[in-house]
Design a protein around this motif. Structure first.
Motif, PDB file in Angstrom:
ATOM      1  N   ARG A 272      -0.994  -5.409 -18.218  1.00  0.00           N
ATOM      2  CA  ARG A 272       0.402  -5.175 -17.541  1.00  0.00           C
ATOM      3  C   ARG A 272       1.538  -6.601 -18.450  1.00  0.00           C
ATOM      4  O   ARG A 272       1.886  -6.037 -18.059  1.00  0.00           O
TER       5      ARG A 272
ATOM      6  N   GLY B 182       4.247   5.741  -3.786  1.00  0.00           N
ATOM      7  CA  GLY B 182       3.340   5.335  -5.274  1.00  0.00           C
ATOM      8  C   GLY B 182       2.430   5.865  -4.976  1.00  0.00           C
ATOM      9  O   GLY B 182       1.279   6.757  -5.163  1.00  0.00           O
TER      10      GLY B 182
ATOM     11  N   SER C 135       0.547  -3.672  -5.801  1.00  0.00           N
ATOM     12  CA  SER C 135       1.800  -2.934  -5.382  1.00  0.00           C
ATOM     13  C   SER C 135       1.586  -3.836  -4.122  1.00  0.00           C
ATOM     14  O   SER C 135       0.963  -4.022  -3.668  1.00  0.00           O
TER      15      SER C 135
ATOM     16  N   ASN D 151      10.208   3.876  -2.504  1.00  0.00           N
ATOM     17  CA  ASN D 151       9.562   5.175  -2.604  1.00  0.00           C
ATOM     18  C   ASN D 151       8.239   4.972  -2.509  1.00  0.00           C
ATOM     19  O   ASN D 151       7.152   3.535  -2.869  1.00  0.00           O
TER      20      ASN D 151
ATOM     21  N   GLU E 219       1.043   2.729  -0.794  1.00  0.00           N
ATOM     22  CA  GLU E 219       1.784   1.266  -1.825  1.00  0.00           C
ATOM     23  C   GLU E 219       2.909   2.010  -2.049  1.00  0.00           C
ATOM     24  O   GLU E 219       3.208   2.953  -2.058  1.00  0.00           O
ATOM     25  N   THR E 220       3.964   1.138  -2.336  1.00  0.00           N
ATOM     26  CA  THR E 220       5.387   1.365  -2.819  1.00  0.00           C
ATOM     27  C   THR E 220       5.974   0.732  -3.360  1.00  0.00           C
ATOM     28  O   THR E 220       4.970  -0.487  -4.255  1.00  0.00           O
ATOM     29  N   ASP E 221       6.840   1.212  -4.901  1.00  0.00           N
ATOM     30  CA  ASP E 221       7.226   0.736  -5.797  1.00  0.00           C
ATOM     31  C   ASP E 221       8.459  -0.137  -5.102  1.00  0.00           C
ATOM     32  O   ASP E 221       8.588  -1.368  -6.815  1.00  0.00           O
ATOM     33  N   GLN E 222       8.756  -0.932  -4.204  1.00  0.00           N
ATOM     34  CA  GLN E 222       9.771  -1.290  -3.274  1.00  0.00           C
ATOM     35  C   GLN E 222       9.122  -2.725  -3.137  1.00  0.00           C
ATOM     36  O   GLN E 222       8.262  -2.551  -1.962  1.00  0.00           O
TER      37      GLN E 222
END
Length: 220
Positions: free
Chosen positions: A4, A175, A146, A173, A193-196
């Protein structure tokens, strides 16, 4: 294998000789501190496998306590963590276990004070990366890569829906989501776990829902 960032290859910025034994250990300790939410009065750390055999030479003990004191991996105070904990009146104990753990770099951290206690099991998987595999007896698999919402709540109808609805309202959102309970109708744990990023306002909304015992966000 996909990387990453460049730090996945060269390792994290850190003080100490080993990304797995020092940086990873510091992150395990800091995660435990974040969940506990305050400076503990007592720290008991049980070490397994390679951690148990080499923790003094690699500075794993210093890193774990430094993380619990909320020091990041590159904090210049890290080498003084044991002395600083002692000066603050924190009782620190290390236990070298001969039990064979699933991963050689495993630490079980028990934090306590007059307000409560917490037990976290973390593993250092290399390159400064960690996984939290247990929290107060609940099995988990948290990478910390995340933003992760941890919700300790009463095992009751509608609890998961309440949290999911609030996340959707704030356009967050999901994940990955895991729900575990020890016994029907007692305590349960959501790990999401979230994307934001998760805002303080969102956390406040969740805490106000019925049956919510503890709401914490990691790596926000």
């Amino acid at each position: 294998m996909k990387y990453r960032t460049v730090f996945d290859i060269i390792g994290p910025v850190m003080i100490g000789p080993s990304s797995s034994h020092t940086a990873g250990a510091a992150r395990i300790g800091r995660t435990a501190r974040t969940v506990f939410g305050r400076v503990p009065k007592e720290i008991i750390i049980t070490l397994y496998g390679s951690f148990a055999k080499t923790y003094r030479g690699h500075g794993t003990d210093i890193a774990l306590v430094g993380g619990i004191l909320d020091f990041d991996t590159y904090d210049e105070r890290m080498p003084l963590s044991l002395q600083m904990a002692k000066k603050a009146g924190i009782d620190v104990r290390f236990v070298e276990s001969e039990e064979i753990a699933d991963h050689p770099n495993t630490a079980r951290i028990h934090l306590s004070d007059d307000q409560g206690k917490l037990e976290v099991v973390g593993i250092s998987i290399g390159g400064g990366k960690i996984e939290i595999v247990e929290l107060n007896g609940f099995e988990l698999k948290l990478s910390g890569n995340s933003p992760t919402l941890l919700v300790l709540h009463k095992d009751q109808f509608g609890a998961v829906a309440d949290v999911a609805t609030i996340l959707a309202k704030h356009e967050i959102n999901i994940g990955y989501m895991q729900v575990a309970r020890k016994e029907k109708g007692l305590e349960a744990l959501m790990s999401i776990e979230t994307d934001q990023s998760v805002t303080p306002e969102l956390l406040k909304e969740i805490r106000q829902k019925s049956g919510m015992y503890s709401v914490t966000v990691l790596n926000n």
